[in-house]
Design a protein around this motif. Structure first.
Motif, PDB file in Angstrom:
ATOM      1  N   THR A  32     -11.631   7.444  -3.351  1.00 30.48           N
ATOM      2  CA  THR A  32     -12.263   6.732  -4.465  1.00 30.48           C
ATOM      3  C   THR A  32     -11.370   6.776  -5.710  1.00 30.48           C
ATOM      4  O   THR A  32     -11.214   5.761  -6.399  1.00 30.48           O
ATOM      5  CB  THR A  32     -13.644   7.356  -4.774  1.00 30.48           C
ATOM      6  N   GLN A  33     -10.787   7.938  -5.978  1.00 32.00           N
ATOM      7  CA  GLN A  33      -9.890   8.052  -7.135  1.00 32.00           C
ATOM      8  C   GLN A  33      -8.662   7.159  -6.958  1.00 32.00           C
ATOM      9  O   GLN A  33      -8.232   6.481  -7.894  1.00 32.00           O
ATOM     10  CB  GLN A  33      -9.449   9.508  -7.321  1.00 32.00           C
ATOM     11  N   ILE A  34      -8.100   7.168  -5.766  1.00 27.79           N
ATOM     12  CA  ILE A  34      -6.923   6.333  -5.498  1.00 27.79           C
ATOM     13  C   ILE A  34      -7.283   4.864  -5.646  1.00 27.79           C
ATOM     14  O   ILE A  34      -6.542   4.083  -6.250  1.00 27.79           O
ATOM     15  CB  ILE A  34      -6.360   6.630  -4.084  1.00 27.79           C
ATOM     16  N   ALA A  35      -8.435   4.500  -5.118  1.00 26.88           N
ATOM     17  CA  ALA A  35      -8.879   3.109  -5.212  1.00 26.88           C
ATOM     18  C   ALA A  35      -8.999   2.671  -6.673  1.00 26.88           C
ATOM     19  O   ALA A  35      -8.559   1.581  -7.044  1.00 26.88           O
ATOM     20  CB  ALA A  35     -10.221   2.939  -4.491  1.00 26.88           C
ATOM     21  N   ALA A  36      -9.556   3.555  -7.508  1.00 24.70           N
ATOM     22  CA  ALA A  36      -9.704   3.230  -8.931  1.00 24.70           C
ATOM     23  C   ALA A  36      -8.334   3.084  -9.602  1.00 24.70           C
ATOM     24  O   ALA A  36      -8.144   2.208 -10.445  1.00 24.70           O
ATOM     25  CB  ALA A  36     -10.530   4.312  -9.621  1.00 24.70           C
ATOM     26  N   LEU A  79      -5.577   2.108  -8.230  1.00 27.80           N
ATOM     27  CA  LEU A  79      -4.838   0.949  -7.727  1.00 27.80           C
ATOM     28  C   LEU A  79      -5.609  -0.363  -7.841  1.00 27.80           C
ATOM     29  O   LEU A  79      -5.071  -1.430  -7.532  1.00 27.80           O
ATOM     30  CB  LEU A  79      -4.440   1.180  -6.264  1.00 27.80           C
ATOM     31  N   GLY A  80      -6.879  -0.273  -8.223  1.00 34.65           N
ATOM     32  CA  GLY A  80      -7.677  -1.484  -8.344  1.00 34.65           C
ATOM     33  C   GLY A  80      -8.027  -2.107  -7.007  1.00 34.65           C
ATOM     34  O   GLY A  80      -8.080  -3.332  -6.878  1.00 34.65           O
ATOM     35  N   VAL A  81      -8.244  -1.260  -5.995  1.00 35.21           N
ATOM     36  CA  VAL A  81      -8.658  -1.734  -4.674  1.00 35.21           C
ATOM     37  C   VAL A  81      -9.939  -0.996  -4.290  1.00 35.21           C
ATOM     38  O   VAL A  81     -10.389  -0.101  -5.004  1.00 35.21           O
ATOM     39  CB  VAL A  81      -7.557  -1.496  -3.607  1.00 35.21           C
ATOM     40  N   THR A  82     -10.501  -1.310  -3.141  1.00 36.88           N
ATOM     41  CA  THR A  82     -11.721  -0.628  -2.711  1.00 36.88           C
ATOM     42  C   THR A  82     -11.385   0.698  -2.029  1.00 36.88           C
ATOM     43  O   THR A  82     -10.297   0.863  -1.465  1.00 36.88           O
ATOM     44  CB  THR A  82     -12.519  -1.486  -1.715  1.00 36.88           C
ATOM     45  N   ALA A  83     -12.340   1.623  -2.074  1.00 41.94           N
ATOM     46  CA  ALA A  83     -12.166   2.914  -1.394  1.00 41.94           C
ATOM     47  C   ALA A  83     -12.044   2.704   0.113  1.00 41.94           C
ATOM     48  O   ALA A  83     -11.305   3.432   0.790  1.00 41.94           O
ATOM     49  CB  ALA A  83     -13.340   3.840  -1.713  1.00 41.94           C
ATOM     50  N   MET A 107       0.809  -1.216   0.000  1.00 47.54           N
ATOM     51  CA  MET A 107       0.000   0.000   0.000  1.00 47.54           C
ATOM     52  C   MET A 107       0.841   1.264   0.000  1.00 47.54           C
ATOM     53  O   MET A 107       0.311   2.341   0.154  1.00 47.54           O
ATOM     54  CB  MET A 107      -0.950   0.017   1.190  1.00 47.54           C
ATOM     55  N   THR A 108       2.161   1.150  -0.133  1.00 44.18           N
ATOM     56  CA  THR A 108       2.978   2.371  -0.211  1.00 44.18           C
ATOM     57  C   THR A 108       2.662   3.169  -1.468  1.00 44.18           C
ATOM     58  O   THR A 108       2.979   4.350  -1.533  1.00 44.18           O
ATOM     59  CB  THR A 108       4.481   2.042  -0.172  1.00 44.18           C
ATOM     60  N   GLU A 109       2.000   2.519  -2.436  1.00 38.02           N
ATOM     61  CA  GLU A 109       1.599   3.252  -3.644  1.00 38.02           C
ATOM     62  C   GLU A 109       0.598   4.353  -3.283  1.00 38.02           C
ATOM     63  O   GLU A 109       0.580   5.410  -3.916  1.00 38.02           O
ATOM     64  CB  GLU A 109       1.003   2.275  -4.672  1.00 38.02           C
ATOM     65  N   ILE A 110      -0.216   4.134  -2.264  1.00 39.36           N
ATOM     66  CA  ILE A 110      -1.136   5.173  -1.787  1.00 39.36           C
ATOM     67  C   ILE A 110      -0.331   6.395  -1.344  1.00 39.36           C
ATOM     68  O   ILE A 110      -0.676   7.535  -1.671  1.00 39.36           O
ATOM     69  CB  ILE A 110      -2.007   4.647  -0.618  1.00 39.36           C
ATOM     70  N   LEU A 111       0.740   6.164  -0.631  1.00 43.53           N
ATOM     71  CA  LEU A 111       1.579   7.276  -0.159  1.00 43.53           C
ATOM     72  C   LEU A 111       2.189   8.037  -1.334  1.00 43.53           C
ATOM     73  O   LEU A 111       2.246   9.263  -1.324  1.00 43.53           O
ATOM     74  CB  LEU A 111       2.679   6.759   0.767  1.00 43.53           C
ATOM     75  N   ARG A 112       2.660   7.302  -2.338  1.00 43.12           N
ATOM     76  CA  ARG A 112       3.240   7.964  -3.526  1.00 43.12           C
ATOM     77  C   ARG A 112       2.200   8.839  -4.225  1.00 43.12           C
ATOM     78  O   ARG A 112       2.492   9.967  -4.627  1.00 43.12           O
ATOM     79  CB  ARG A 112       3.805   6.926  -4.484  1.00 43.12           C
TER      80      ARG A 112
END
Length: 159
Positions: free
Chosen positions: A17-21, A23-27, A1-6
């Motif tokens: 919601t945008q981040i989830a889309a 990365l292909g994960v849920t919000a 999940m470090t991609e969320i931080l990037r």
């Protein structure tokens, strides 16, 4: 999940919601991860990079190199802690080279910055010298380019 931080480091205005889309994960997974990062102090805050000149507010930014005497058993930490307590200080770094600390501050005028150095920074017991460099123009800060969009497009066309 470090991609969320990037993604958040690049654009903190992204919604979960945008981040989830992206990365292909849920919000919900993104929300839980962000909350966990905030609670653990991994995410320290969220800020916008603002071009204050565009709204008519002029500021002066200075980079102040500081020579200090390290304290026994604490090195530079004590003096750094003392300096970063001042509201004027935006950033403070321990440096290699000819100076020990580098302080970034923003004031309304050059006089205000000079008074900070003369009245607050230089008188500190551990401070043995300073060198102040005023920023003349910001081209890029935290990844954001400080130029008009038309100017940017013209530069890109010339490259």
């Amino acid at each position: 999940m470090t991609e969320i931080l990037r993604l958040l480091a690049k654009d903190c205005a992204l919604t979960h919601t945008q981040i989830a889309a992206m990365l292909g994960v849920t919000a919900e997974a993104v929300t839980a991860a962000v909350r966990d990062y905030e609670e653990k102090g991994v995410i320290l805050g969220y800020k916008a990079v603002v071009d204050w000149e565009k709204v008519g507010i002029e500021t002066v930014t200075a980079l102040i190199d500081v020579k200090t005497t390290p304290q026994r058993g604490e090195g530079f930490d004590r003096v750094a802690e003392r300096i970063y307590q001042y509201d004027e200080v935006e950033s403070l770094y321990l440096m290699s080279g000819g100076y020990d600390l580098s302080v970034l501050i923003t004031g309304r005028t050059m006089k205000e910055v000079a008074l900070f150095v003369a009245e607050k920074l230089a008188p500190l017991e551990a401070v043995t010298g300073t060198a102040t460099h005023f920023l003349l123009r910001k081209y890029k800060e935290q990844g954001a380019v400080f130029a008009d969009r038309e100017e940017q497009q013209e530069r890109m066309r010339l490259l």
